[in-house]
Motif scaffolding. Structure first.
Motif, PDB file in Angstrom:
ATOM      1  N   ASN A  40       0.791  -1.232   0.000  1.00  0.00           N
ATOM      2  CA  ASN A  40       0.000   0.000   0.000  1.00  0.00           C
ATOM      3  C   ASN A  40       0.821   1.279   0.000  1.00  0.00           C
ATOM      4  O   ASN A  40       0.510   2.240   0.696  1.00  0.00           O
ATOM      5  N   TYR A  41       1.873   1.268  -0.810  1.00  0.00           N
ATOM      6  CA  TYR A  41       2.632   2.471  -1.127  1.00  0.00           C
ATOM      7  C   TYR A  41       2.548   2.673  -2.638  1.00  0.00           C
ATOM      8  O   TYR A  41       2.355   1.715  -3.386  1.00  0.00           O
ATOM      9  N   PHE A  42       2.695   3.905  -3.083  1.00  0.00           N
ATOM     10  CA  PHE A  42       2.687   4.177  -4.514  1.00  0.00           C
ATOM     11  C   PHE A  42       3.839   5.109  -4.863  1.00  0.00           C
ATOM     12  O   PHE A  42       4.254   5.932  -4.050  1.00  0.00           O
ATOM     13  N   PRO A  43       4.372   4.989  -6.098  1.00  0.00           N
ATOM     14  CA  PRO A  43       5.440   5.894  -6.507  1.00  0.00           C
ATOM     15  C   PRO A  43       4.882   7.266  -6.839  1.00  0.00           C
ATOM     16  O   PRO A  43       3.813   7.386  -7.437  1.00  0.00           O
ATOM     17  N   ARG A  44       5.593   8.306  -6.448  1.00  0.00           N
ATOM     18  CA  ARG A  44       5.155   9.675  -6.728  1.00  0.00           C
ATOM     19  C   ARG A  44       5.288   9.966  -8.225  1.00  0.00           C
ATOM     20  O   ARG A  44       6.099   9.358  -8.913  1.00  0.00           O
ATOM     21  N   PHE A  68       7.877   8.033  -2.514  1.00  0.00           N
ATOM     22  CA  PHE A  68       6.663   7.236  -2.351  1.00  0.00           C
ATOM     23  C   PHE A  68       5.637   7.932  -1.464  1.00  0.00           C
ATOM     24  O   PHE A  68       5.985   8.681  -0.565  1.00  0.00           O
ATOM     25  N   GLY A  69       4.377   7.621  -1.734  1.00  0.00           N
ATOM     26  CA  GLY A  69       3.283   8.075  -0.899  1.00  0.00           C
ATOM     27  C   GLY A  69       2.562   6.876  -0.316  1.00  0.00           C
ATOM     28  O   GLY A  69       2.804   5.725  -0.703  1.00  0.00           O
ATOM     29  N   ILE A  70       1.656   7.134   0.610  1.00  0.00           N
ATOM     30  CA  ILE A  70       0.890   6.073   1.268  1.00  0.00           C
ATOM     31  C   ILE A  70      -0.467   5.948   0.585  1.00  0.00           C
ATOM     32  O   ILE A  70      -1.161   6.941   0.385  1.00  0.00           O
ATOM     33  N   ALA A  71      -0.839   4.724   0.251  1.00  0.00           N
ATOM     34  CA  ALA A  71      -2.120   4.444  -0.395  1.00  0.00           C
ATOM     35  C   ALA A  71      -3.086   3.862   0.635  1.00  0.00           C
ATOM     36  O   ALA A  71      -3.475   2.709   0.562  1.00  0.00           O
ATOM     37  N   GLN A  72      -3.459   4.662   1.607  1.00  0.00           N
ATOM     38  CA  GLN A  72      -4.330   4.222   2.700  1.00  0.00           C
ATOM     39  C   GLN A  72      -5.786   4.319   2.268  1.00  0.00           C
ATOM     40  O   GLN A  72      -6.211   5.332   1.742  1.00  0.00           O
ATOM     41  N   ASP A 132       4.631  -0.209 -12.172  1.00  0.00           N
ATOM     42  CA  ASP A 132       4.602  -1.236 -11.139  1.00  0.00           C
ATOM     43  C   ASP A 132       5.705  -0.925 -10.125  1.00  0.00           C
ATOM     44  O   ASP A 132       6.668  -0.230 -10.430  1.00  0.00           O
ATOM     45  N   LEU A 133       5.536  -1.465  -8.938  1.00  0.00           N
ATOM     46  CA  LEU A 133       6.426  -1.166  -7.831  1.00  0.00           C
ATOM     47  C   LEU A 133       6.566  -2.391  -6.944  1.00  0.00           C
ATOM     48  O   LEU A 133       5.579  -3.054  -6.634  1.00  0.00           O
ATOM     49  N   LYS A 134       7.794  -2.693  -6.558  1.00  0.00           N
ATOM     50  CA  LYS A 134       8.064  -3.708  -5.548  1.00  0.00           C
ATOM     51  C   LYS A 134       8.944  -3.061  -4.487  1.00  0.00           C
ATOM     52  O   LYS A 134       9.976  -2.459  -4.800  1.00  0.00           O
TER      53      LYS A 134
END
Length: 151
Positions: A40-44, A68-72, A132-134
């Motif tokens: 639940n993080y996303f790249p800015r 990164f930001g938080i995808a809450q 995509d992000l890992k």
């Protein structure tokens, strides 16, 4: 009418509880170093790419927050990060209208140095761009990380 509204209210409360309990942690255990992905993080949007994939190690909260930001949401839980004990390994694909998925195929730990092998699987063309992000944590005792792509 009151019973219908009561029924709908109870049903929606049960649905919310079921969604929380179905969240899973993704783990890569096919290697000698176990990887637990941060969720639940996303790249800015302001990340600059000089190559199609950006792979990096981040050792503090300030640098992490710059990427990164938080995808809450109401239904998920953001994986906490302990920067006192750990660093974060990040692999990000450049935004594209072609669906991309990062797959970490192997992680090898030798003499406090980690080798991360990954590949990018491409899919269909979409009407929007995304990446995509890992992300995963490693102990600060691991002093180096090398990234290798597989085709």
């Amino acid at each position: 009418m009151k019973t219908i509204i009561s029924f709908l209210l109870v049903f929606s409360m049960i649905s919310c509880n079921n969604k929380e309990s179905t969240q899973k942690e993704t783990t890569n255990t096919n290697s000698d170093f176990s990887v637990v992905y941060l969720e639940n993080y996303f790249p800015r949007n302001d990340i600059e790419f000089t190559t199609p994939v950006k792979a990096m190690v981040i050792s503090n909260r300030e640098k992490f927050d710059s990427y990164f930001g938080i995808a809450q949401t109401m239904y998920n839980k953001v994986t906490p990060i302990d920067f006192e004990k750990n660093k974060v390994v990040a692999i990000i694909t450049e935004p594209s209208d072609v669906k991309q998925e990062i797959i970490i195929t192997e992680t090898l730990l030798k003499d406090n140095k980690l080798l991360v092998k990954y590949k990018i699987e491409k899919g269909e063309i979409r009407s929007f761009t995304a990446n995509d992000l890992k992300l995963f944590e490693i102990p600060k005792t691991i002093y180096g990380v090398d990234f290798t792509t597989e085709n």
